[in-house]
Write an enzyme that holds these catalytic residues in place. Structure first.
Site, mmCIF file in Angstrom:
data_model
loop_
_atom_site.group_PDB
_atom_site.id
_atom_site.type_symbol
_atom_site.label_atom_id
_atom_site.label_comp_id
_atom_site.label_asym_id
_atom_site.label_seq_id
_atom_site.Cartn_x
_atom_site.Cartn_y
_atom_site.Cartn_z
ATOM 1 N N ASP A 57 -5.840 70.967 9.699
ATOM 2 C CA ASP A 57 -6.441 71.078 11.016
ATOM 3 C C ASP A 57 -5.406 70.769 12.087
ATOM 4 O OD1 ASP A 57 -6.299 68.215 11.288
ATOM 5 O OD2 ASP A 57 -8.174 68.051 10.175
ATOM 6 N N LYS A 63 -9.800 71.417 14.070
ATOM 7 C CA LYS A 63 -10.799 70.741 14.900
ATOM 8 C C LYS A 63 -10.087 69.877 15.924
ATOM 9 C CE LYS A 63 -14.133 69.996 11.163
ATOM 10 N NZ LYS A 63 -13.218 69.884 10.040
ATOM 11 N N VAL A 90 -10.866 57.042 7.439
ATOM 12 C CA VAL A 90 -10.948 56.391 8.749
ATOM 13 C C VAL A 90 -11.169 57.485 9.794
ATOM 14 C CG1 VAL A 90 -9.807 54.912 10.448
ATOM 15 C CG2 VAL A 90 -9.427 54.528 8.003
ATOM 16 N N MET A 147 -10.362 59.396 19.558
ATOM 17 C CA MET A 147 -11.116 60.530 20.114
ATOM 18 C C MET A 147 -11.989 60.108 21.290
ATOM 19 S SD MET A 147 -12.176 62.135 16.390
ATOM 20 C CE MET A 147 -12.611 60.510 15.746
#
Length: 460
Positions: free
Chosen positions: A247, A269, A305, A382
């Site tokens: 990704d 993603k 994680v 994030m």
């Protein structure tokens, strides 16, 4: 890469060599070993060239270079101590579309000669693209100690059996596994003993008993981006994979390590930009493993994680697919270390808390009171898109607006950037930061300026 690596088949092909001194002697010897027809131009022949001429090993064209000598040759080598003559040879070769190597003059080369590890018929070449030949030779010497002498014998035997193996084992991946298993077996010992008959008998036995292996999936944590942080198990899994799922968090440096003939499938993603739904990724992992392939799912950081590794492992378990987990350095450990920010410090942080800036279930609220506690480091994955809400809530639940913060972009990579400030400024810092980015909140964030060691751009 500005040079395309090739091995030239020179047997019985004419090669023009301009020069007959000590350096040219080395070039001629290598060309003769390769079976080339060596045509020599030189004012004088040194003793070894004279001997080769008497023995009929070379053809002497005289002392003056003539462009017509290039008409029917395959390659050209200029190896004189006369720069002007070397340049003349190179320019003439360029005009006639002939590959030319000029010894120790990179700007007069259309091809270069690498440092070679010779385990005939297997050869390994090391090149610096003409920039640092001594460094290339150094690495050749280091690599040479790792290559068993019997490698050539194994390659010779494998060459004789290659067509039979291809006929009896269907599928490229199955054949690759057969050869890998063979080269790691008793076959290698027998080849090292020069016991060719026994080695071939062992090969035949393993070929007769070969069964297509079942597929498996390896969930591999590749860390925050620096390939040097890969574990040995991660490297081995990557290089053995038949198909690799990756990704946007997997760096180009790590993708460069993937075996070139492995199939590479992007399931990219990023926050707010899901190219492939997780359910589709899960289905593809199962399908490729059921087809008997060695599947590697690369995960930025650590699979367990905030990497959805647990979800994918559950799907594999339910489908009866064998799987392994290879842990990686999670971003909270890697990026902060490269930014010089300790997660704990006896003076100001006795604990560290890792949280994600978004969750699977919309509307689920974190425990802001716990997140706002002092004497702890809060690391948020994030979370840059939620920075305004995060700062507001932490201040509302008691964290000082002057708490030091850091936003680390592209952690551990050459383009790493670290933005530092105070909690009240977190929304602005996060908005300016390239993604992927990690937010660090706590007094330890102020230590980055003192302890930072990795080359990066710090933005105050």
């Amino acid at each position: 890469m500005n040079h395309y690596p090739i091995f030239a088949h020179l047997e019985n092909r004419p090669v023009l060599l301009v020069g007959a001194g000590t350096v040219a002697e080395r070039k001629a010897a290598a060309l003769l070993r390769a079976g080339a027809q060596v045509l020599v131009v030189a004012e004088r022949l040194n003793p070894l060239f004279s001997q080769w001429l008497d023995e009929g090993k070379i053809v002497y064209l005289g002392g003056q270079f003539d462009e017509d000598f290039l008409n029917d040759v395959f390659l050209v080598v200029a190896a004189t101590d006369n720069r002007s003559l070397n340049e003349q040879v190179f320019r003439a070769a360029e005009a006639k579309g002939k590959f030319c190597n000029t010894v120790d003059t990179a700007d007069l080369c259309s091809f270069i000669v690498p440092a070679v590890i010779d385990r005939s018929p297997m050869k390994i070449a090391v090149s610096s693209g003409g920039t640092a030949p001594v460094l290339a030779r150094k690495w050749r010497q280091m690599i040479e100690t790792l290559i068993p002498l019997e490698s050539g014998k194994m390659a010779e035997i494998a060459g004789r059996w290659r067509q039979r193996v291809k006929a009896e084992i269907s599928g490229t991946e199955n054949r690759r596994r057969f050869w890998e298993n063979l080269f790691d077996s008793r076959f290698a010992t027998l080849a090292a003993q020069n016991n060719t008959a026994a080695a071939e008998a062992e090969l035949a036995t393993q070929l007769d008993s070969f069964q297509a292996a079942k597929g498996e999936v390896v969930l591999v944590g590749v860390g925050p981006g620096d390939p040097g942080l890969l574990t040995i198990h991660a490297l081995q899994a990557i290089q053995a994979a038949d198909v690799v799922f990756y990704d946007a968090l997997v760096s180009d440096g790590i993708m460069a390590i993937v075996r070139q003939d492995a199939e590479k499938i992007s399931v990219g993603k990023r926050a707010g930009n899901h190219h492939v739904q997780q359910e589709t990724t899960n289905r593809l992992l199962v399908e490729h493993a059921l087809a008997g392939r060695r599947v590697v799912r690369l995960k930025g950081g650590d699979p367990f994680v905030f990497g959805r590794g647990g979800e994918e492992a559950q799907v594999l378990k339910q489908a009866g697919i064998p799987y392994r987990i290879v842990p990686g350095v999670t971003a909270a450990l890697g990026a902060t270390a490269y930014a010089g920010i300790p997660l704990t410090h006896r003076d100001c942080a006795q604990s560290a808390l890792f949280v994600t800036g978004h969750s699977k279930h919309d509307g689920e609220q974190p425990d802001w009171r716990t997140l706002a506690l002092g004497n702890q480091t809060l690391v948020i994955y994030m979370g840059t898109l939620q920075a305004s809400l995060i700062a507001k809530k932490l201040i509302e639940y008691g964290r000082s607006e002057n708490t030091p913060v850091a936003v680390i972009s592209n952690g551990t990579l050459p383009q790493q950037q670290v933005r530092t400030g105070r909690l009240k400024n977190l929304p602005e810092l996060a908005a300016e930061a390239p993604r992927p980015a990690l937010m660090v909140i706590g007094e330890v964030a102020a230590l980055g300026g003192e302890l930072g060691w990795f080359q990066n751009d710090k933005v105050e």
